[in-house]
Design a protein around this motif. Structure first.
Motif, mmCIF file in Angstrom:
data_model
loop_
_atom_site.group_PDB
_atom_site.id
_atom_site.type_symbol
_atom_site.label_atom_id
_atom_site.label_comp_id
_atom_site.label_asym_id
_atom_site.label_seq_id
_atom_site.Cartn_x
_atom_site.Cartn_y
_atom_site.Cartn_z
ATOM 1 N N THR A 191 -8.762 9.515 -1.213
ATOM 2 C CA THR A 191 -10.138 9.154 -0.899
ATOM 3 C C THR A 191 -10.051 8.044 0.133
ATOM 4 O OG1 THR A 191 -10.265 7.431 -2.564
ATOM 5 C CG2 THR A 191 -10.911 9.678 -3.240
ATOM 6 N N ALA A 192 -11.168 7.796 0.794
ATOM 7 C CA ALA A 192 -11.163 6.806 1.851
ATOM 8 C C ALA A 192 -10.868 5.418 1.294
ATOM 9 C CB ALA A 192 -12.507 6.796 2.575
ATOM 10 N N ALA A 193 -11.263 5.192 0.052
ATOM 11 C CA ALA A 193 -11.159 3.851 -0.505
ATOM 12 C C ALA A 193 -9.763 3.529 -1.056
ATOM 13 C CB ALA A 193 -12.217 3.677 -1.592
ATOM 14 N N GLN A 194 -8.988 4.551 -1.368
ATOM 15 C CA GLN A 194 -7.657 4.317 -1.946
ATOM 16 C C GLN A 194 -6.810 3.459 -1.008
ATOM 17 O OE1 GLN A 194 -6.450 8.371 -2.725
ATOM 18 N NE2 GLN A 194 -6.125 7.923 -4.891
ATOM 19 N N SER A 195 -6.196 2.410 -1.597
ATOM 20 C CA SER A 195 -5.378 1.517 -0.769
ATOM 21 C C SER A 195 -3.924 1.545 -1.226
ATOM 22 C CB SER A 195 -5.891 0.085 -0.888
ATOM 23 O OG SER A 195 -7.186 -0.008 -0.367
ATOM 24 N N ILE A 196 -3.063 1.189 -0.321
ATOM 25 C CA ILE A 196 -1.661 1.031 -0.674
ATOM 26 C C ILE A 196 -1.253 -0.388 -0.288
ATOM 27 C CG2 ILE A 196 -1.017 3.452 -0.380
ATOM 28 C CD1 ILE A 196 0.515 2.106 2.253
ATOM 29 N N ALA A 197 -0.175 -0.891 -0.965
ATOM 30 C CA ALA A 197 0.370 -2.186 -0.572
ATOM 31 C C ALA A 197 1.522 -1.916 0.380
ATOM 32 C CB ALA A 197 0.866 -2.946 -1.796
ATOM 33 N N ASP A 198 1.357 -2.299 1.648
ATOM 34 C CA ASP A 198 2.390 -2.014 2.659
ATOM 35 C C ASP A 198 3.331 -3.202 2.757
ATOM 36 O OD1 ASP A 198 3.908 -1.373 4.846
ATOM 37 O OD2 ASP A 198 2.301 -1.799 6.303
ATOM 38 N N LEU A 199 4.595 -2.992 2.349
ATOM 39 C CA LEU A 199 5.580 -4.059 2.434
ATOM 40 C C LEU A 199 6.383 -3.954 3.728
ATOM 41 C CD1 LEU A 199 6.826 -3.910 -1.257
ATOM 42 C CD2 LEU A 199 5.154 -5.482 -0.247
ATOM 43 N N GLY A 200 6.029 -2.998 4.538
ATOM 44 C CA GLY A 200 6.729 -2.859 5.823
ATOM 45 C C GLY A 200 7.777 -1.770 5.817
ATOM 46 N N PHE A 201 7.886 -1.064 4.693
ATOM 47 C CA PHE A 201 8.857 0.050 4.670
ATOM 48 C C PHE A 201 8.501 1.014 3.555
ATOM 49 C CE2 PHE A 201 10.532 -3.456 2.177
ATOM 50 C CZ PHE A 201 10.823 -2.846 0.963
ATOM 51 N N PHE A 202 9.109 2.160 3.623
ATOM 52 C CA PHE A 202 8.963 3.161 2.567
ATOM 53 C C PHE A 202 10.355 3.738 2.328
ATOM 54 C CE2 PHE A 202 8.266 7.722 1.466
ATOM 55 C CZ PHE A 202 7.623 7.533 0.257
ATOM 56 N N ASP A 203 10.813 3.595 1.055
ATOM 57 C CA ASP A 203 12.161 4.091 0.744
ATOM 58 C C ASP A 203 12.084 5.500 0.204
ATOM 59 O OD1 ASP A 203 13.624 1.949 1.546
ATOM 60 O OD2 ASP A 203 13.389 0.883 -0.367
ATOM 61 N N PHE A 204 12.942 6.342 0.716
ATOM 62 C CA PHE A 204 12.990 7.706 0.179
ATOM 63 C C PHE A 204 14.431 8.220 0.265
ATOM 64 C CE2 PHE A 204 12.894 12.301 0.286
ATOM 65 C CZ PHE A 204 12.020 12.591 -0.753
ATOM 66 N N GLY A 205 14.926 8.652 -0.896
ATOM 67 C CA GLY A 205 16.255 9.274 -0.956
ATOM 68 C C GLY A 205 17.331 8.412 -0.314
ATOM 69 N N GLY A 206 17.271 7.107 -0.557
ATOM 70 C CA GLY A 206 18.309 6.212 -0.066
ATOM 71 C C GLY A 206 18.132 5.840 1.399
ATOM 72 N N HIS A 207 17.012 6.279 2.012
ATOM 73 C CA HIS A 207 16.786 5.923 3.405
ATOM 74 C C HIS A 207 15.527 5.080 3.495
ATOM 75 C CE1 HIS A 207 17.028 6.395 7.765
ATOM 76 N NE2 HIS A 207 15.716 6.527 7.737
ATOM 77 N N ARG A 208 15.555 4.041 4.278
ATOM 78 C CA ARG A 208 14.389 3.166 4.402
ATOM 79 C C ARG A 208 13.624 3.510 5.687
ATOM 80 N NH1 ARG A 208 14.319 -3.036 2.683
ATOM 81 N NH2 ARG A 208 14.137 -1.887 0.745
ATOM 82 N N PHE A 209 12.369 3.997 5.542
ATOM 83 C CA PHE A 209 11.510 4.267 6.699
ATOM 84 C C PHE A 209 10.710 3.013 6.982
ATOM 85 C CE2 PHE A 209 12.477 8.329 4.848
ATOM 86 C CZ PHE A 209 12.645 9.156 5.927
ATOM 87 N N ARG A 210 10.846 2.453 8.177
ATOM 88 C CA ARG A 210 10.234 1.163 8.474
ATOM 89 C C ARG A 210 8.866 1.317 9.129
ATOM 90 N NH1 ARG A 210 13.990 -2.909 8.255
ATOM 91 N NH2 ARG A 210 16.111 -2.128 8.042
ATOM 92 N N ASP A 211 8.058 0.333 8.879
ATOM 93 C CA ASP A 211 6.807 0.196 9.603
ATOM 94 C C ASP A 211 7.124 -0.603 10.868
ATOM 95 O OD1 ASP A 211 3.570 0.169 8.471
ATOM 96 O OD2 ASP A 211 4.103 -0.748 10.407
ATOM 97 N N ASP A 212 6.367 -0.422 11.901
ATOM 98 C CA ASP A 212 6.723 -1.188 13.109
ATOM 99 C C ASP A 212 6.280 -2.645 13.018
ATOM 100 O OD1 ASP A 212 4.098 -0.717 13.413
ATOM 101 O OD2 ASP A 212 4.228 0.195 15.415
ATOM 102 N N LYS A 213 5.489 -2.972 11.972
ATOM 103 C CA LYS A 213 5.180 -4.392 11.781
ATOM 104 C C LYS A 213 6.094 -4.932 10.684
ATOM 105 C CE LYS A 213 1.502 -7.708 11.005
ATOM 106 N NZ LYS A 213 0.099 -7.898 10.624
ATOM 107 N N LYS A 214 6.872 -5.925 11.023
ATOM 108 C CA LYS A 214 7.810 -6.508 10.074
ATOM 109 C C LYS A 214 7.019 -7.133 8.921
ATOM 110 C CE LYS A 214 12.332 -8.547 10.770
ATOM 111 N NZ LYS A 214 13.046 -9.645 11.417
#
Lengths: 629, 380
Positions: free
Chosen positions: A346-369
């Motif tokens: 839904t439009a209102a659902q929020s996530i807490a962005d810590l600057g990365f997303f870990d999946f299967g031992g790999h860290r996907f980074r956000d471009d904002k540190k």
């Protein structure tokens, strides 16, 4: 009679007379044979030879029709014809070609580049064609040659029509260019059953509209029945069937807009496609760098050809419809819309962005540190939060993403009326299975889905596709076929409009669309494109993007450290006015860095002109250095 | 003074043979009409033709005044001079169009083979006349040598057309001098078989790489082209094909004077020289061709009448040979244009443009007239 005897003069005379009479009968026999032969030729075979003589004498000379004009939406001429005298050589009738050319050079200015071009044509041509050694002869040159024509059998002056592009390199990728008919073109002519109509035609559209609409533009060849002498020169005209000029094309293109974009790019490489979302008409289609199609008109010379072909910038490449790029963050509004439509978010659902997303031992980074903190859907678009879309993609799954995106034309031909369009890649397990050979390559890995969510990974689309998808978004899911030609007018002035009906409707909820539209408007007000759209008098829905070329393996991307050609591509998609869109566009600047820096300012100029009629103030570069992401 | 002038005029008119003169005048007029059409785009050629006619007629009248006795006395020097010039050509001649035919004497360039058309029969007629009382087999061998030397030299130039004409002229003298039929029949038979074989086996013989002993490549080509002109329609066969089209399209009545499309649109090569018959046939049709053949036939008949009543052996031989040369010219030329004989450079008598040929022909006419007007003088 034995010869060794004294002769009786009387007897001798009789014998002489007898011999003369034998000779006379021989004469009679021979003359009778001659007479028989003449009767054979002139009486019995007369009809046959009569026909042969007529075939010798009468020649059907094709009258090449005037090629149709190409004009933009305001009637400005983009392609027309002009008539010029050319000096032509029929190589099959000349023994020492170079000698003859040298002799010609004494009366007519023939440059080494003319010779080079002639030899290039010679290599490509069939034997009996007549080939130009010089075009655009002046009147004085024509007069000089005519006076000495007797010296040059197999060389002639012809009046020919040439294509001319009065705006030079403007919209060259749209218009395309003309070239001499080669074997491949001949095949297409045969396939279209147009061989007869192309008797006498020497040039054919090689790319762009010139190629796509070749058979509309060409017209119908007429015939002149002329009496010719043995060297093929016309002596007098006997009868004539006029040629019918080709059809004129009216484009949806706005050549002023086109010019503004081409200037806005400056020396940068890239592409822009602007569409009217309510019709699918192309308002501007730019690929930079451009080239001058006039160079091809009378056979391009080697120097220019090398320059065009071997340039690192590949000016002949149509970056708008052929080159494919990852869409980067411009993909995010479509992802968000899909999430709403399919009920993933839904439009209102929020996530807490810590600057990365870990999946299967790999860290996907956000471009904002360190991340963007709490991010809902609106914010995810405005600040272009990667982590939000890593998660969304992972939750949604590749099959669902591919199905939804397919509706917007991603990974499918837009069917624009130009040749050479690329299909791009809409990643999916099915696509991967087809694309790769080895079983371990064919398998889709869940990790691969994650970067697809931010428009990276296997994603690659043409700017045309991106603009089309943006137009569909702007038009609330109503899909039109993008097209350049609005109407075709024949020589009698009868106008045929290109059919223009929606080809499908995507099932979307107005409320979902509103969420996306609001977020995209916020992008140009408070978000990544705010600077470029400062002070705009209309509402623009936009989204910036960067297409990564160079994987930094976790290291921080610092523009200055990276070679110019390896820098990211800058992208921007937009439509405006946001509430009732009249224009939708996608723009990419190769190696332009962030989308906000170089791509968005170009879009601003387009919208300012198209919506307000405002001409840009100075160069695009001014806007460029202010921006920062 | 007046008397003598009148007397001279009278003698000149008497020396001319009226029938021959009328036939020649008709031929020349006819030729001029055709030439006007053939040289339509080269007016200077036409002017030159009128000059040629004037010169040649003068030559004819002058030659008609010379007695056969004088001709006889020219025979040996003319022949020897001719052979020497031919040797000169072979050693130091100018090459033009692949053939060594011309001898440059500093002031003029001459073609010695042309004079041999008269000098050879003259020499042979003189030789047989010398041995009139006792013509032996040996004399024919001498005659063959006398004939063979110049013919060989001319053929080597190479100029097949002239060689054939000179050979024919010599052969006529030998034939009329009484060469045994036992020798003539086998030779004629062999020639017929040869031509027949060529016509049937030509295809194999004409293939590339097949060498014909004694023939140059271009001569082989010409013969082959005759057998099948379509094998080389753009090259050497072009002449033959276009000439046949001109002749055939002329039909019975022709396309009319100045209306020949093959002629005026320049499809006919050499239309004012070797191929002028095609112009005639195209514009005047079969009818025009028959008229021409009749004129030639009349000329030949008149020539033979003169030969039959000639005063002595020399005159008879000479008159007979000259007459038959006219026939040979006409036969070879028309045969070549209508495609039954190979293309060899033989002009159509009185028609083909060219001063030398016209002068040669008129010299021959003058000699015929001289022989005719002297038929009784010597006998008395």
């Amino acid at each position: 009679m034995r010869p060794a005897e004294f002769k009786n003069p009387e007897q001798e005379l009789t014998r002489f007379r007898r011999r003369l009479l034998v000779a006379l009968s021989f004469v009679l026999v021979c003359f009778s044979l001659l007479l028989a032969r003449l009767v054979w030729l002139q009486v019995i075979q007369h009809d046959y030879f009569q026909t042969r003589a007529e075939n010798n004498r009468i020649s059907l000379v094709p009258v090449v029709p005037n090629r149709g004009l190409i004009v933009d939406r305001n009637g400005m001429v983009l392609a027309r014809n002009y008539s010029a005298y050319t000096l032509e050589i029929t190589p099959s009738r000349i023994k020492h070609l170079d000698e003859v050319i040298s002799q010609l050079a004494q009366i007519i200015d023939i440059q080494p580049k003319d010779r080079k071009r002639f030899h290039k044509l010679l290599d490509e041509s069939k034997n009996f064609e007549s080939l130009p050694i010089r075009t655009r002869l002046s009147d004085a040159e024509v007069a000089r040659f005519v006076a000495q024509r007797y010296r040059f059998p197999g060389v002639d002056i012809r009046a020919r029509l040439f294509r001319q592009y009065p705006e030079g390199d403007l919209a060259s990728h749209v218009l395309g260019y003309m070239g001499r008919i080669n074997d491949r073109d001949l095949d297409s002519i045969v396939d279209a059953e147009q061989e007869e109509n192309y008797q006498g035609t020497e040039h054919i559209g090689k790319s762009g509209l010139e190629q796509k609409y070749e058979f509309e533009l060409h017209g119908k060849t007429g015939y002149d029945q002329v009496e010719v002498d043995s060297s093929g020169r016309a002596v007098r005209s006997l009868a004539r069937t006029g040629a019918v000029p080709g059809n004129n094309l009216s484009l949806t293109l706005d050549s002023k807009l086109q010019r503004i974009v081409e200037q806005a790019f400056g020396d940068r490489r890239g592409a822009l496609v602007a569409l009217d979302p309510t019709t699918g008409g192309v308002l501007a289609l730019v690929s930079k760098p451009t080239f001058d199609p006039n160079l091809f008109v009378d056979g391009i010379d080697a120097t220019n050809w090398d320059a065009l072909n071997n340039s690192a910038d590949h000016p002949l490449l149509n970056r708008a419809i052929y080159s494919v790029y990852p869409p980067g963050s411009t993909f995010k509004p479509f992802m968000a819309l899909g999430a709403l439509t399919t009920g993933r978010r839904t439009a209102a659902q929020s996530i807490a962005d810590l600057g990365f997303f870990d999946f299967g031992g790999h860290r996907f980074r956000d471009d904002k540190k360190g991340g963007h903190g709490m991010v809902d859907m609106h914010a995810s678009i405005v600040v272009s939060c990667d982590t939000y879309y890593y998660r969304l993609a992972n939750d949604w799954g590749i099959e669902g993403i591919a199905e939804f995106m397919g509706q917007f034309g991603f990974g499918a031909l837009t069917d624009i009326d130009l040749e050479g369009e690329s299909r791009g890649i809409l990643p999916s397990p099915a696509w991967k299975k087809k694309r790769f050979k080895r079983p371990e390559q064919q398998k889709w890995y869940a990790g691969e889905t994650i970067s697809v969510g931010i428009g990276q990974g296997y994603n690659s689309y043409t700017i045309m596709q991106l603009a089309n998808a943006t137009a569909i978004l702007a038009n609330n899911g109503v899909v039109y076929r993008p097209h350049l030609v609005q109407s075709i007018a024949n020589s009698k002035g009868v106008i045929r409009n290109v059919e223009n009906k929606p080809i499908r409707h995507i099932k979307l909820r107005e409320s979902d669309l509103a969420v996306i539209r609001r977020a995209m408007v916020d992008v140009t007000v408070n978000g990544t494109a705010a600077l470029a759209f400062k002070g705009a008098e209309y509402e623009t829905a936009g989204k910036t993007g960067t297409a990564q070329l160079f994987s930094l393996k976790g290291a921080e991307y610092k523009e200055a450290n990276v070679h110019e050609r390896l820098r990211d591509h800058a992208l921007f998609v937009a439509f405006a006015p946001a509430d009732k869109p009249r224009i939708a566009l996608a723009v990419l600047v190769e190696n332009g860095g962030f989308g906000s820096q170089s791509a968005a300012p170009i879009a601003r100029q387009v919208l300012d002109y198209y919506l307000l009629g405002k001409m840009p103030q100075g160069a695009a570069a001014e806007v460029q250095d202010v921006a920062d992401n | 003074m007046w008397q003598t002038t009148k007397f001279h005029a009278r003698r000149i008119v008497d020396s001319l043979d009226m029938p021959l003169l009328i036939i020649a005048a008709l031929l020349m007029t006819y030729a001029t009409v055709v030439l006007i059409s053939a040289t339509n785009d080269m007016p200077r050629r036409l002017n030159a033709h009128f000059v040629n006619l004037l010169v040649a007629s003068t030559v004819m009248i002058v030659v008609a005044q010379i007695s056969p006795q004088r001709f006889m006395s020219f025979a040996v020097p003319a022949y020897l001079l001719g052979v020497m010039l031919l040797i000169g050509v072979a050693v130091a001649g100018d090459v033009s169009k692949g053939a060594r035919r011309w001898l440059n004497l500093g002031i003029v360039r001459i073609q010695p083979s042309e004079m041999m058309k008269i000098a050879v029969p003259l020499m042979l007629a003189w030789y047989f006349h010398k041995h009139e009382t006792l013509v032996r087999v040996r004399d024919f061998f001498v005659a063959v040598v006398i004939l063979g030397i110049p013919v060989g030299l001319i053929a080597k130039q190479p100029d097949l057309g002239t060689a054939i004409l000179v050979l024919a002229a010599g052969m006529y003298v030998i034939y009329l001098a009484g060469l045994s039929w036992k020798l003539i029949v086998p030779v004629v038979l062999a020639a017929c078989i040869g031509i027949g074989a060529l016509a049937t086996n030509g295809h194999q013989w004409c293939e590339d790489g097949v060498k014909w002993p004694g023939f140059k490549e271009y001569q082989k080509h010409r013969v082959c082209m005759l057998l099948d002109p379509s094998t080389d329609p753009r090259g050497k066969g072009f002449h033959t094909i276009q000439a046949s089209i001109a002749v055939g399209s002329g039909g019975v009545m022709g396309k009319g004077w100045m209306n020949g499309t093959q002629t005026h649109l320049e499809f006919l090569p050499e239309r004012h020289t070797d191929f002028i018959y095609a112009v005639l046939a195209e514009e005047f049709g079969l009818l025009g061709g028959v008229v021409l053949l009749l004129l030639y036939f009349a000329l030949i008949v008149r020539g033979m009448m003169i030969a039959m009543s000639a005063a002595n052996f020399f005159s008879r031989l000479m008159a007979g040979a000259i007459t038959l040369i006219f026939f040979t010219y006409a036969l070879v030329n028309i045969g070549m244009v209508s495609g039954i004989l190979p293309v060899v450079g033989v002009p159509l008598p009185f028609f083909s443009y060219g001063g030398t040929a016209l002068v040669t022909l008129c010299t021959a006419l003058g000699m015929l007239m001289s022989i005719n007007s002297h038929r009784t003088l010597v006998q008395k």
